[in-house]
Design an enzyme around this catalytic site. Structure first.
Site, PDB file in Angstrom:
ATOM      1  N   TYR A 267     -32.790 -43.919 -30.688  1.00  0.00           N
ATOM      2  CA  TYR A 267     -31.702 -43.036 -30.277  1.00  0.00           C
ATOM      3  C   TYR A 267     -31.954 -42.604 -28.842  1.00  0.00           C
ATOM      4  CZ  TYR A 267     -28.553 -39.002 -30.114  1.00  0.00           C
ATOM      5  OH  TYR A 267     -27.564 -38.120 -29.775  1.00  0.00           O
ATOM      6  N   ASP A 362     -37.695 -44.396 -22.558  1.00  0.00           N
ATOM      7  CA  ASP A 362     -37.017 -43.140 -22.882  1.00  0.00           C
ATOM      8  C   ASP A 362     -38.030 -42.221 -23.566  1.00  0.00           C
ATOM      9  OD1 ASP A 362     -35.555 -41.039 -23.739  1.00  0.00           O
ATOM     10  OD2 ASP A 362     -34.127 -42.185 -24.945  1.00  0.00           O
ATOM     11  N   LYS A 400     -36.377 -32.361 -23.536  1.00  0.00           N
ATOM     12  CA  LYS A 400     -37.083 -31.540 -24.524  1.00  0.00           C
ATOM     13  C   LYS A 400     -38.212 -30.713 -23.912  1.00  0.00           C
ATOM     14  CE  LYS A 400     -35.430 -34.571 -28.175  1.00  0.00           C
ATOM     15  NZ  LYS A 400     -34.621 -33.909 -29.163  1.00  0.00           N
TER      16      LYS A 400
HETATM   17  C1  LIG Z   1     -35.512 -40.464 -27.389  1.00  0.00           C
HETATM   18  C2  LIG Z   1     -34.319 -39.607 -27.118  1.00  0.00           C
HETATM   19  N1  LIG Z   1     -33.550 -39.873 -26.063  1.00  0.00           N
HETATM   20  C3  LIG Z   1     -32.470 -39.131 -25.762  1.00  0.00           C
HETATM   21  C4  LIG Z   1     -32.119 -38.066 -26.548  1.00  0.00           C
HETATM   22  C5  LIG Z   1     -30.904 -37.244 -26.221  1.00  0.00           C
HETATM   23  O1  LIG Z   1     -31.294 -36.009 -25.727  1.00  0.00           O
HETATM   24  P1  LIG Z   1     -30.243 -34.786 -25.783  1.00  0.00           P
HETATM   25  O2  LIG Z   1     -30.054 -34.452 -27.210  1.00  0.00           O
HETATM   26  O3  LIG Z   1     -30.909 -33.719 -24.978  1.00  0.00           O
HETATM   27  O4  LIG Z   1     -28.984 -35.282 -25.139  1.00  0.00           O
HETATM   28  C6  LIG Z   1     -32.886 -37.751 -27.660  1.00  0.00           C
HETATM   29  C7  LIG Z   1     -32.522 -36.616 -28.534  1.00  0.00           C
HETATM   30  O5  LIG Z   1     -33.038 -36.396 -29.584  1.00  0.00           O
HETATM   31  C8  LIG Z   1     -34.020 -38.537 -27.952  1.00  0.00           C
HETATM   32  O6  LIG Z   1     -34.802 -38.279 -29.007  1.00  0.00           O
END
Ligand SMILES: Cc1ncc(COP(=O)(O)O)c(C=O)c1O
Length: 568
Positions: A267, A362, A400
Protein backbone atom coordinates in the site's frame (compact mmCIF):
# COMPACT_ATOMS: atom_id res chain seq x y z
CA UNK A 1 -3.46 14.01 34.58
CA UNK A 2 -5.40 15.08 37.58
CA UNK A 3 -2.46 16.95 39.03
CA UNK A 4 -2.08 18.74 35.75
CA UNK A 5 -5.63 20.03 35.94
CA UNK A 6 -5.31 21.00 39.53
CA UNK A 7 -2.08 22.85 38.91
CA UNK A 8 -4.08 25.87 37.82
CA UNK A 9 -6.59 25.81 40.67
CA UNK A 10 -6.71 28.44 43.39
CA UNK A 11 -4.18 27.71 46.07
CA UNK A 12 -6.99 27.61 48.60
CA UNK A 13 -8.65 24.87 46.57
CA UNK A 14 -5.40 23.01 46.29
CA UNK A 15 -5.08 23.03 50.05
CA UNK A 16 -8.37 21.24 50.10
CA UNK A 17 -6.59 18.22 48.58
CA UNK A 18 -8.54 15.55 46.82
CA UNK A 19 -11.48 15.68 49.18
CA UNK A 20 -14.38 18.09 49.05
CA UNK A 21 -13.47 21.57 50.23
CA UNK A 22 -15.73 21.91 53.24
CA UNK A 23 -15.39 25.69 53.18
CA UNK A 24 -17.58 25.83 50.08
CA UNK A 25 -21.03 25.77 51.45
CA UNK A 26 -22.94 27.10 48.46
CA UNK A 27 -22.74 24.88 45.42
CA UNK A 28 -22.31 21.22 46.15
CA UNK A 29 -24.21 19.13 43.63
CA UNK A 30 -21.19 16.87 43.55
CA UNK A 31 -22.13 15.51 46.95
CA UNK A 32 -24.97 13.61 45.40
CA UNK A 33 -22.57 11.99 42.93
CA UNK A 34 -21.72 9.30 45.43
CA UNK A 35 -23.59 6.16 44.49
CA UNK A 36 -25.07 7.75 41.38
CA UNK A 37 -26.44 5.60 38.61
CA UNK A 38 -25.60 6.16 34.93
CA UNK A 39 -28.32 8.74 34.43
CA UNK A 40 -27.09 10.65 37.44
CA UNK A 41 -23.56 10.59 36.17
CA UNK A 42 -24.72 11.87 32.81
CA UNK A 43 -26.41 14.72 34.59
CA UNK A 44 -23.22 15.39 36.49
CA UNK A 45 -21.37 15.60 33.22
CA UNK A 46 -23.92 18.09 31.94
CA UNK A 47 -23.58 20.11 35.13
CA UNK A 48 -19.86 20.38 34.56
CA UNK A 49 -20.43 21.57 31.04
CA UNK A 50 -22.96 24.11 32.20
CA UNK A 51 -20.39 25.45 34.63
CA UNK A 52 -17.95 25.78 31.80
CA UNK A 53 -20.55 27.45 29.64
CA UNK A 54 -21.15 30.14 32.22
CA UNK A 55 -17.41 30.69 32.25
CA UNK A 56 -17.52 31.11 28.48
CA UNK A 57 -20.19 33.78 28.77
CA UNK A 58 -18.00 35.70 31.19
CA UNK A 59 -20.47 35.08 34.03
CA UNK A 60 -17.89 33.59 36.23
CA UNK A 61 -16.46 34.07 39.60
CA UNK A 62 -13.39 31.94 39.94
CA UNK A 63 -13.83 31.29 43.62
CA UNK A 64 -17.35 29.94 43.10
CA UNK A 65 -17.31 28.32 39.68
CA UNK A 66 -13.92 26.72 39.75
CA UNK A 67 -14.30 25.45 43.25
CA UNK A 68 -17.67 24.05 42.30
CA UNK A 69 -16.16 22.43 39.25
CA UNK A 70 -13.44 20.73 41.27
CA UNK A 71 -16.07 19.77 43.78
CA UNK A 72 -17.85 17.94 40.96
CA UNK A 73 -14.65 16.25 39.94
CA UNK A 74 -13.68 15.19 43.43
CA UNK A 75 -17.04 13.65 44.11
CA UNK A 76 -17.19 11.98 40.76
CA UNK A 77 -13.92 10.25 41.61
CA UNK A 78 -15.67 8.50 44.44
CA UNK A 79 -18.70 7.80 42.27
CA UNK A 80 -17.03 6.42 39.21
CA UNK A 81 -13.44 6.66 38.10
CA UNK A 82 -14.25 6.43 34.42
CA UNK A 83 -16.49 9.43 34.46
CA UNK A 84 -13.83 11.60 35.98
CA UNK A 85 -11.42 10.43 33.33
CA UNK A 86 -13.73 11.52 30.57
CA UNK A 87 -14.24 14.90 32.15
CA UNK A 88 -10.54 15.27 32.71
CA UNK A 89 -9.96 14.24 29.11
CA UNK A 90 -12.21 17.05 27.96
CA UNK A 91 -10.35 19.51 30.10
CA UNK A 92 -7.00 18.29 28.86
CA UNK A 93 -8.10 18.66 25.25
CA UNK A 94 -9.40 22.09 26.01
CA UNK A 95 -6.14 22.93 27.78
CA UNK A 96 -4.29 22.60 24.49
CA UNK A 97 -5.98 25.70 23.09
CA UNK A 98 -5.67 29.36 23.89
CA UNK A 99 -8.32 32.06 24.24
CA UNK A 100 -8.33 35.74 23.44
CA UNK A 101 -9.35 36.83 26.91
CA UNK A 102 -7.19 34.37 28.74
CA UNK A 103 -3.99 33.92 26.88
CA UNK A 104 -2.45 31.49 29.29
CA UNK A 105 -3.51 28.10 27.87
CA UNK A 106 -2.81 26.54 31.24
CA UNK A 107 -5.32 28.66 33.09
CA UNK A 108 -8.48 26.91 34.15
CA UNK A 109 -10.56 29.64 32.61
CA UNK A 110 -8.88 29.19 29.22
CA UNK A 111 -9.47 25.47 29.48
CA UNK A 112 -13.11 25.90 30.24
CA UNK A 113 -13.71 28.56 27.63
CA UNK A 114 -11.91 26.65 24.96
CA UNK A 115 -13.76 23.51 25.84
CA UNK A 116 -16.98 25.34 25.10
CA UNK A 117 -15.48 26.74 21.90
CA UNK A 118 -14.45 23.27 20.84
CA UNK A 119 -17.93 21.93 21.44
CA UNK A 120 -19.43 24.74 19.36
CA UNK A 121 -21.18 26.11 22.41
CA UNK A 122 -23.24 22.93 22.80
CA UNK A 123 -23.66 21.13 26.06
CA UNK A 124 -21.68 17.92 25.68
CA UNK A 125 -23.68 15.05 27.09
CA UNK A 126 -21.88 11.85 27.87
CA UNK A 127 -22.17 9.59 24.86
CA UNK A 128 -21.47 5.99 24.02
CA UNK A 129 -19.32 4.75 21.16
CA UNK A 130 -22.49 3.49 19.54
CA UNK A 131 -24.18 6.89 19.75
CA UNK A 132 -21.05 8.61 18.51
CA UNK A 133 -20.84 6.24 15.54
CA UNK A 134 -24.51 6.71 14.62
CA UNK A 135 -24.12 10.46 14.75
CA UNK A 136 -20.91 10.38 12.71
CA UNK A 137 -22.47 8.14 10.07
CA UNK A 138 -25.11 10.71 9.32
CA UNK A 139 -22.55 13.32 8.25
CA UNK A 140 -19.36 11.38 7.43
CA UNK A 141 -19.28 8.51 4.90
CA UNK A 142 -19.19 5.33 6.97
CA UNK A 143 -18.71 7.50 10.04
CA UNK A 144 -14.94 7.64 9.56
CA UNK A 145 -12.32 9.64 7.73
CA UNK A 146 -10.20 6.63 6.80
CA UNK A 147 -11.88 3.30 5.96
CA UNK A 148 -10.13 0.82 8.27
CA UNK A 149 -11.22 2.84 11.32
CA UNK A 150 -14.82 1.75 10.67
CA UNK A 151 -14.25 -1.76 12.13
CA UNK A 152 -15.72 -3.08 8.87
CA UNK A 153 -13.93 -6.42 8.98
CA UNK A 154 -14.22 -7.03 12.72
CA UNK A 155 -17.70 -5.66 13.34
CA UNK A 156 -18.98 -3.58 16.23
CA UNK A 157 -18.68 0.10 16.97
CA UNK A 158 -15.38 1.82 16.43
CA UNK A 159 -14.07 3.39 19.61
CA UNK A 160 -14.34 7.17 19.45
CA UNK A 161 -11.32 8.53 21.23
CA UNK A 162 -11.08 11.55 23.47
CA UNK A 163 -7.49 11.35 24.66
CA UNK A 164 -4.26 9.44 24.18
CA UNK A 165 -1.32 9.46 26.54
CA UNK A 166 1.71 7.18 26.57
CA UNK A 167 0.67 3.63 25.72
CA UNK A 168 -3.04 4.29 26.28
CA UNK A 169 -6.01 5.70 24.42
CA UNK A 170 -9.27 6.70 26.11
CA UNK A 171 -12.66 6.47 24.44
CA UNK A 172 -15.82 8.57 24.85
CA UNK A 173 -17.10 6.12 27.45
CA UNK A 174 -14.06 6.85 29.58
CA UNK A 175 -12.47 3.48 28.97
CA UNK A 176 -8.71 3.14 28.63
CA UNK A 177 -7.08 0.73 26.19
CA UNK A 178 -3.47 -0.24 25.79
CA UNK A 179 -2.89 0.84 22.23
CA UNK A 180 -1.18 -1.32 19.63
CA UNK A 181 -2.10 0.94 16.74
CA UNK A 182 0.04 3.89 17.83
CA UNK A 183 -1.80 6.07 15.30
CA UNK A 184 -0.76 3.59 12.57
CA UNK A 185 2.93 4.09 13.14
CA UNK A 186 3.77 7.66 14.10
CA UNK A 187 3.51 7.04 17.85
CA UNK A 188 7.03 5.65 18.27
CA UNK A 189 7.48 7.54 21.56
CA UNK A 190 3.96 6.89 22.78
CA UNK A 191 1.07 9.31 22.64
CA UNK A 192 1.48 12.97 23.57
CA UNK A 193 5.11 12.67 24.54
CA UNK A 194 5.63 15.72 26.80
CA UNK A 195 8.59 17.10 24.83
CA UNK A 196 6.77 16.71 21.52
CA UNK A 197 3.66 18.38 22.91
CA UNK A 198 5.76 21.19 24.35
CA UNK A 199 7.46 21.77 20.98
CA UNK A 200 4.09 21.79 19.25
CA UNK A 201 2.61 24.24 21.72
CA UNK A 202 5.60 26.54 21.38
CA UNK A 203 5.43 26.40 17.59
CA UNK A 204 1.69 27.01 17.57
CA UNK A 205 2.16 30.03 19.79
CA UNK A 206 4.56 31.46 17.21
CA UNK A 207 2.11 30.97 14.35
CA UNK A 208 0.10 28.13 12.83
CA UNK A 209 1.19 28.49 9.24
CA UNK A 210 3.25 31.04 7.36
CA UNK A 211 3.07 29.98 3.72
CA UNK A 212 6.75 30.87 3.68
CA UNK A 213 9.88 28.87 4.42
CA UNK A 214 10.99 28.26 8.00
CA UNK A 215 14.26 27.08 9.45
CA UNK A 216 12.51 24.14 11.08
CA UNK A 217 11.93 22.64 7.62
CA UNK A 218 15.64 22.83 6.87
CA UNK A 219 16.43 21.24 10.23
CA UNK A 220 14.05 18.38 9.55
CA UNK A 221 15.54 17.85 6.08
CA UNK A 222 19.00 17.83 7.69
CA UNK A 223 17.84 15.31 10.30
CA UNK A 224 16.59 12.99 7.55
CA UNK A 225 19.81 13.38 5.57
CA UNK A 226 21.88 12.65 8.67
CA UNK A 227 20.13 9.31 9.04
CA UNK A 228 19.86 8.39 5.36
CA UNK A 229 22.84 10.03 3.64
CA UNK A 230 21.64 9.04 0.16
CA UNK A 231 18.80 11.45 0.74
CA UNK A 232 20.70 14.60 -0.15
CA UNK A 233 17.59 16.68 -0.57
CA UNK A 234 14.10 16.45 0.84
CA UNK A 235 10.76 17.88 -0.20
CA UNK A 236 8.30 17.95 2.69
CA UNK A 237 4.62 17.21 2.07
CA UNK A 238 1.72 16.51 4.40
CA UNK A 239 0.80 12.85 3.81
CA UNK A 240 2.40 9.63 2.69
CA UNK A 241 0.03 9.62 -0.25
CA UNK A 242 1.44 12.93 -1.44
CA UNK A 243 4.96 11.63 -0.98
CA UNK A 244 4.47 8.54 -3.15
CA UNK A 245 2.46 10.51 -5.71
CA UNK A 246 5.35 12.96 -5.97
CA UNK A 247 7.92 10.18 -6.18
CA UNK A 248 6.24 8.49 -9.12
CA UNK A 249 5.66 11.80 -10.91
CA UNK A 250 9.34 12.59 -10.43
CA UNK A 251 10.32 9.14 -11.70
CA UNK A 252 8.16 9.59 -14.78
CA UNK A 253 9.44 13.13 -15.28
CA UNK A 254 13.11 12.21 -15.21
CA UNK A 255 12.88 8.96 -17.18
CA UNK A 256 10.29 10.13 -19.71
CA UNK A 257 8.58 6.74 -19.20
CA UNK A 258 5.03 5.98 -18.11
CA UNK A 259 4.86 2.53 -16.50
CA UNK A 260 5.12 1.90 -12.78
CA UNK A 261 5.70 -1.52 -11.22
CA UNK A 262 4.21 -2.18 -7.80
CA UNK A 263 3.72 -5.29 -5.69
CA UNK A 264 0.39 -6.88 -4.83
CA UNK A 265 -0.47 -6.28 -1.18
CA UNK A 266 1.78 -3.22 -0.86
CA UNK A 267 0.00 0.00 0.00
CA UNK A 268 1.37 3.35 -1.01
CA UNK A 269 -1.52 5.63 -0.13
CA UNK A 270 -4.58 6.34 -2.22
CA UNK A 271 -2.73 7.50 -5.33
CA UNK A 272 -4.73 6.51 -8.45
CA UNK A 273 -1.76 4.75 -10.01
CA UNK A 274 -0.98 2.75 -6.88
CA UNK A 275 -4.34 1.40 -5.73
CA UNK A 276 -4.33 -1.77 -7.84
CA UNK A 277 -4.22 -4.84 -5.56
CA UNK A 278 -3.23 -2.57 -2.72
CA UNK A 279 -2.89 -3.61 0.90
CA UNK A 280 -4.24 -1.87 4.01
CA UNK A 281 -7.88 -0.80 3.66
CA UNK A 282 -8.11 -2.09 0.09
CA UNK A 283 -7.11 -5.52 1.41
CA UNK A 284 -9.30 -5.22 4.52
CA UNK A 285 -12.38 -4.68 2.38
CA UNK A 286 -11.22 -7.25 -0.22
CA UNK A 287 -11.31 -4.72 -3.05
CA UNK A 288 -9.42 -5.28 -6.31
CA UNK A 289 -8.61 -1.57 -6.46
CA UNK A 290 -10.81 1.50 -6.55
CA UNK A 291 -13.65 2.73 -8.67
CA UNK A 292 -12.83 6.08 -10.19
CA UNK A 293 -9.35 5.10 -11.36
CA UNK A 294 -9.39 5.47 -15.13
CA UNK A 295 -8.62 2.49 -17.31
CA UNK A 296 -5.75 4.46 -18.81
CA UNK A 297 -4.20 5.03 -15.37
CA UNK A 298 -4.69 1.42 -14.34
CA UNK A 299 -3.04 0.27 -17.57
CA UNK A 300 0.10 2.15 -16.61
CA UNK A 301 0.54 0.16 -13.40
CA UNK A 302 1.97 -3.34 -13.52
CA UNK A 303 1.33 -5.43 -10.42
CA UNK A 304 3.64 -8.32 -9.56
CA UNK A 305 3.79 -10.68 -6.57
CA UNK A 306 5.91 -9.56 -3.62
CA UNK A 307 9.14 -11.46 -3.04
CA UNK A 308 9.13 -12.82 -6.60
CA UNK A 309 12.33 -11.80 -8.38
CA UNK A 310 11.50 -13.94 -11.42
CA UNK A 311 8.21 -12.07 -11.94
CA UNK A 312 10.05 -8.75 -11.82
CA UNK A 313 12.67 -10.02 -14.27
CA UNK A 314 9.91 -11.19 -16.62
CA UNK A 315 8.13 -7.82 -16.56
CA UNK A 316 11.36 -5.98 -17.27
CA UNK A 317 12.28 -8.42 -20.02
CA UNK A 318 9.04 -7.54 -21.76
CA UNK A 319 8.59 -3.84 -20.98
CA UNK A 320 11.82 -2.64 -19.39
CA UNK A 321 12.27 0.33 -21.71
CA UNK A 322 8.86 1.74 -20.73
CA UNK A 323 9.16 1.31 -16.95
CA UNK A 324 9.79 4.53 -15.02
CA UNK A 325 10.07 2.97 -11.56
CA UNK A 326 9.52 0.08 -9.23
CA UNK A 327 7.91 1.21 -5.99
CA UNK A 328 8.05 -1.13 -3.04
CA UNK A 329 7.55 -1.31 0.68
CA UNK A 330 11.06 -2.53 1.53
CA UNK A 331 9.42 -4.62 4.25
CA UNK A 332 5.75 -5.05 3.47
CA UNK A 333 3.46 -4.23 6.37
CA UNK A 334 0.10 -3.47 4.80
CA UNK A 335 -0.97 -7.07 4.10
CA UNK A 336 0.07 -8.07 7.57
CA UNK A 337 3.83 -8.06 8.04
CA UNK A 338 5.71 -9.78 5.21
CA UNK A 339 9.45 -9.24 5.35
CA UNK A 340 11.39 -9.30 2.10
CA UNK A 341 13.23 -12.54 1.32
CA UNK A 342 16.98 -12.10 1.78
CA UNK A 343 18.33 -10.45 -1.36
CA UNK A 344 14.92 -9.40 -2.74
CA UNK A 345 15.45 -5.65 -2.39
CA UNK A 346 19.00 -5.93 -3.69
CA UNK A 347 17.68 -7.77 -6.76
CA UNK A 348 15.21 -4.93 -7.34
CA UNK A 349 18.14 -2.51 -7.24
CA UNK A 350 20.04 -4.58 -9.80
CA UNK A 351 17.13 -5.06 -12.20
CA UNK A 352 15.98 -1.42 -12.16
CA UNK A 353 19.54 -0.18 -12.65
CA UNK A 354 20.03 -2.53 -15.60
CA UNK A 355 16.97 -1.08 -17.29
CA UNK A 356 17.39 2.60 -16.44
CA UNK A 357 14.33 2.61 -14.16
CA UNK A 358 14.25 4.14 -10.70
CA UNK A 359 13.81 2.19 -7.48
CA UNK A 360 11.53 3.89 -4.94
CA UNK A 361 11.66 2.68 -1.35
CA UNK A 362 8.35 3.63 0.23
CA UNK A 363 9.42 3.89 3.86
CA UNK A 364 6.34 5.82 4.96
CA UNK A 365 5.63 3.05 7.45
CA UNK A 366 9.07 1.56 8.12
CA UNK A 367 11.10 4.79 7.97
CA UNK A 368 12.54 5.83 11.36
CA UNK A 369 10.30 3.20 12.99
CA UNK A 370 12.17 -0.07 12.46
CA UNK A 371 15.51 1.62 13.02
CA UNK A 372 17.25 5.01 12.94
CA UNK A 373 17.60 4.82 9.15
CA UNK A 374 14.45 2.79 8.48
CA UNK A 375 14.44 -0.54 6.67
CA UNK A 376 17.14 0.59 4.28
CA UNK A 377 19.36 1.21 7.32
CA UNK A 378 18.86 -2.37 8.51
CA UNK A 379 19.82 -3.72 5.09
CA UNK A 380 22.81 -1.38 4.92
CA UNK A 381 24.01 -2.59 8.32
CA UNK A 382 23.61 -6.21 7.21
CA UNK A 383 25.61 -5.50 4.03
CA UNK A 384 28.37 -3.85 6.03
CA UNK A 385 28.44 -6.75 8.49
CA UNK A 386 28.71 -9.21 5.59
CA UNK A 387 31.49 -7.17 3.98
CA UNK A 388 29.28 -6.42 0.98
CA UNK A 389 28.98 -3.16 -0.92
CA UNK A 390 26.28 -0.81 0.34
CA UNK A 391 23.58 -0.02 -2.21
CA UNK A 392 20.76 2.50 -2.12
CA UNK A 393 17.46 2.99 -3.88
CA UNK A 394 17.00 6.15 -5.97
CA UNK A 395 14.14 7.73 -4.07
CA UNK A 396 12.72 7.34 -0.59
CA UNK A 397 9.35 8.32 0.75
CA UNK A 398 8.78 8.90 4.46
CA UNK A 399 5.76 9.70 6.61
CA UNK A 400 4.30 8.73 9.98
CA UNK A 401 7.25 8.88 12.44
CA UNK A 402 8.81 11.77 10.51
CA UNK A 403 5.76 13.82 11.51
CA UNK A 404 5.63 12.58 15.10
CA UNK A 405 1.82 12.29 14.94
CA UNK A 406 1.21 15.39 12.85
CA UNK A 407 0.87 15.74 9.07
CA UNK A 408 4.39 15.62 7.73
CA UNK A 409 5.71 13.30 5.04
CA UNK A 410 8.65 13.57 2.69
CA UNK A 411 10.16 12.46 -0.56
CA UNK A 412 13.93 12.47 -0.79
CA UNK A 413 16.86 11.39 -2.90
CA UNK A 414 20.05 12.56 -4.57
CA UNK A 415 20.35 16.24 -5.42
CA UNK A 416 20.43 15.59 -9.18
CA UNK A 417 17.04 13.91 -9.03
CA UNK A 418 15.42 16.16 -6.47
CA UNK A 419 16.39 19.29 -8.36
CA UNK A 420 14.08 18.15 -11.13
CA UNK A 421 11.23 19.30 -8.87
CA UNK A 422 9.80 22.80 -9.19
CA UNK A 423 10.97 25.52 -8.76
CA UNK A 424 14.30 24.27 -10.19
CA UNK A 425 13.04 21.57 -12.52
CA UNK A 426 10.10 20.71 -14.74
CA UNK A 427 8.29 18.31 -12.35
CA UNK A 428 5.62 20.34 -10.57
CA UNK A 429 4.80 19.77 -6.92
CA UNK A 430 3.47 22.16 -4.27
CA UNK A 431 1.42 22.40 -1.07
CA UNK A 432 -0.22 25.18 0.96
CA UNK A 433 0.49 23.36 4.21
CA UNK A 434 3.71 21.59 3.15
CA UNK A 435 6.31 21.95 5.87
CA UNK A 436 3.73 23.35 8.26
CA UNK A 437 5.67 24.77 11.23
CA UNK A 438 3.58 23.13 13.95
CA UNK A 439 3.71 19.73 12.28
CA UNK A 440 7.43 20.10 11.59
CA UNK A 441 8.01 20.85 15.28
CA UNK A 442 6.39 17.51 16.17
CA UNK A 443 8.42 15.65 13.56
CA UNK A 444 11.72 17.26 14.36
CA UNK A 445 11.37 16.73 18.11
CA UNK A 446 10.39 13.11 17.55
CA UNK A 447 13.40 12.55 15.32
CA UNK A 448 15.68 14.20 17.89
CA UNK A 449 14.35 11.97 20.64
CA UNK A 450 14.41 8.75 18.63
CA UNK A 451 17.88 7.55 19.61
CA UNK A 452 19.35 4.06 19.71
CA UNK A 453 17.78 3.38 23.10
CA UNK A 454 14.32 4.09 21.68
CA UNK A 455 14.76 1.55 18.91
CA UNK A 456 16.21 -1.02 21.31
CA UNK A 457 13.23 -0.59 23.64
CA UNK A 458 10.61 -0.84 20.88
CA UNK A 459 12.37 -3.91 19.46
CA UNK A 460 12.36 -5.54 22.88
CA UNK A 461 8.64 -4.88 23.38
CA UNK A 462 7.87 -6.27 19.92
CA UNK A 463 9.93 -9.38 20.67
CA UNK A 464 8.13 -9.93 23.97
CA UNK A 465 4.65 -9.42 22.55
CA UNK A 466 5.17 -11.45 19.41
CA UNK A 467 6.54 -14.36 21.45
CA UNK A 468 3.61 -14.12 23.88
CA UNK A 469 0.89 -14.13 21.22
CA UNK A 470 2.65 -16.99 19.47
CA UNK A 471 2.69 -19.02 22.69
CA UNK A 472 -0.95 -18.24 23.51
CA UNK A 473 -2.15 -19.42 20.09
CA UNK A 474 0.07 -22.52 20.28
CA UNK A 475 -1.42 -23.31 23.67
CA UNK A 476 -4.93 -23.63 22.23
CA UNK A 477 -3.81 -25.25 18.97
CA UNK A 478 -4.76 -22.45 16.56
CA UNK A 479 -2.60 -22.81 13.45
CA UNK A 480 -0.89 -19.49 12.86
CA UNK A 481 2.29 -17.68 12.03
CA UNK A 482 3.58 -14.53 13.73
CA UNK A 483 5.76 -12.58 11.29
CA UNK A 484 8.10 -9.76 12.19
CA UNK A 485 10.01 -7.10 10.32
CA UNK A 486 12.06 -5.18 12.86
CA UNK A 487 9.64 -3.97 15.50
CA UNK A 488 6.61 -4.49 13.24
CA UNK A 489 4.72 -7.73 13.59
CA UNK A 490 1.35 -9.33 12.93
CA UNK A 491 -0.40 -12.68 13.16
CA UNK A 492 -1.57 -14.76 10.21
CA UNK A 493 -4.04 -17.56 10.87
CA UNK A 494 -4.25 -20.90 9.05
CA UNK A 495 -2.44 -24.16 8.33
CA UNK A 496 -0.69 -22.89 5.22
CA UNK A 497 0.58 -19.78 6.96
CA UNK A 498 1.78 -21.89 9.90
CA UNK A 499 3.52 -24.35 7.60
CA UNK A 500 5.04 -22.16 4.91
CA UNK A 501 4.91 -18.63 6.25
CA UNK A 502 3.38 -15.75 4.31
CA UNK A 503 5.54 -14.49 1.48
CA UNK A 504 3.11 -12.50 -0.64
CA UNK A 505 -0.42 -11.16 -0.95
CA UNK A 506 -1.89 -14.44 -2.22
CA UNK A 507 -0.61 -16.19 0.91
CA UNK A 508 -1.97 -13.40 3.12
CA UNK A 509 -5.41 -13.56 1.51
CA UNK A 510 -5.51 -17.35 1.85
CA UNK A 511 -5.30 -17.21 5.66
CA UNK A 512 -8.20 -17.96 8.02
CA UNK A 513 -9.36 -14.35 8.21
CA UNK A 514 -12.47 -15.32 10.19
CA UNK A 515 -10.39 -16.07 13.28
CA UNK A 516 -9.30 -12.47 13.65
CA UNK A 517 -12.58 -10.73 14.57
CA UNK A 518 -13.22 -12.79 17.74
CA UNK A 519 -9.55 -12.53 18.65
CA UNK A 520 -9.68 -8.77 18.17
CA UNK A 521 -12.85 -8.32 20.23
CA UNK A 522 -11.60 -10.45 23.08
CA UNK A 523 -8.54 -8.22 23.25
CA UNK A 524 -10.69 -5.10 23.07
CA UNK A 525 -12.91 -6.39 25.86
CA UNK A 526 -9.79 -6.88 27.93
CA UNK A 527 -8.73 -3.30 27.27
CA UNK A 528 -6.26 -3.76 24.41
CA UNK A 529 -6.76 -1.95 21.13
CA UNK A 530 -5.38 -3.91 18.17
CA UNK A 531 -5.61 -2.81 14.54
CA UNK A 532 -9.17 -3.62 13.42
CA UNK A 533 -7.96 -5.70 10.47
CA UNK A 534 -5.82 -8.81 10.15
CA UNK A 535 -4.03 -7.10 7.24
CA UNK A 536 -2.42 -4.43 9.39
CA UNK A 537 0.79 -4.41 11.40
CA UNK A 538 0.82 -4.07 15.20
CA UNK A 539 2.75 -1.11 16.49
CA UNK A 540 4.37 -0.54 19.85
CA UNK A 541 6.20 2.36 21.45
CA UNK A 542 8.66 3.30 24.15
CA UNK A 543 5.67 4.07 26.36
CA UNK A 544 4.74 0.38 26.46
CA UNK A 545 6.16 -0.21 29.89
CA UNK A 546 5.93 -3.35 32.01
CA UNK A 547 2.39 -2.59 33.13
CA UNK A 548 1.12 -2.05 29.60
CA UNK A 549 2.92 -5.10 28.27
CA UNK A 550 1.64 -7.24 31.15
CA UNK A 551 -1.93 -6.15 30.40
CA UNK A 552 -1.55 -7.15 26.76
CA UNK A 553 0.04 -10.48 27.58
CA UNK A 554 -2.65 -11.25 30.17
CA UNK A 555 -5.29 -10.74 27.49
CA UNK A 556 -3.80 -13.15 24.94
CA UNK A 557 -5.05 -16.50 26.36
CA UNK A 558 -8.74 -15.55 26.24
CA UNK A 559 -8.32 -14.02 22.81
CA UNK A 560 -6.56 -17.15 21.60
CA UNK A 561 -9.49 -19.24 22.89
CA UNK A 562 -11.91 -16.95 21.05
CA UNK A 563 -9.89 -17.47 17.86
CA UNK A 564 -9.88 -21.21 18.47
CA UNK A 565 -13.66 -21.41 18.74
CA UNK A 566 -14.27 -19.13 15.72
CA UNK A 567 -16.21 -20.61 12.83
CA UNK A 568 -16.13 -19.61 9.18
C1 LIG B 1 3.89 2.23 3.05
C2 LIG B 1 2.89 3.33 3.02
N1 LIG B 1 2.96 4.26 2.07
C3 LIG B 1 2.09 5.28 2.00
C4 LIG B 1 1.08 5.40 2.92
C5 LIG B 1 0.09 6.53 2.83
O1 LIG B 1 0.34 7.44 3.85
P1 LIG B 1 -0.85 8.44 4.29
O2 LIG B 1 -1.89 7.61 4.93
O3 LIG B 1 -0.16 9.40 5.21
O4 LIG B 1 -1.33 9.11 3.04
C6 LIG B 1 0.96 4.45 3.93
C7 LIG B 1 -0.13 4.54 4.93
O5 LIG B 1 -0.38 3.69 5.71
C8 LIG B 1 1.89 3.40 3.99
O6 LIG B 1 1.83 2.46 4.94
Amino acid sequence: MRDHIRAGADSEQLQGGLGVDTRLGTHKPGNVARGMDDAGLRQLSIDVDVELKSVARGQYDSSRHWRALFDHLDNAISARRQTIKRIEGQLMVAGGHGHQRHNDPNSNVARGVCHITRMGGEVNEMTTNHEAFLRAKSVIPGGVNSPVRAYGSVGGDPRFMTAAHGAYVTDVEGRDYVDLICTWGPGLLGHAHPQVVEAVQAAAARGLSFGAPTQGETELAEAIHARVPAVEQVRLVSTGTEATMTAIRLARGVTGRDLIVKFAGCYHGHVDALLAQAGSGVATFALPGSAGVTAATAAETIVVPYNDVDAVEAVFAEKGAQIAAVITEPAAANMGVVPPKPGFNKALRRITAEHGALLIFDEVLTGFRVGPAGWWGLERDASVAAGEAVWTPDLFTFGKVVGGGMPVAAVGGPRALMEQLAPLGPVYQAGTLSGNPVAVAAGLTTMQLADAAVYAKVDAVAAQLSAAVDAALDEVGVPHKVQRAGSLFSVFFGEAAARDGVRNYADAQAQDVYRYAPFFHAMLDAGVSLPPSVFEAWFCSTAHDETAVAKIIAAFPAAAKAAASATR
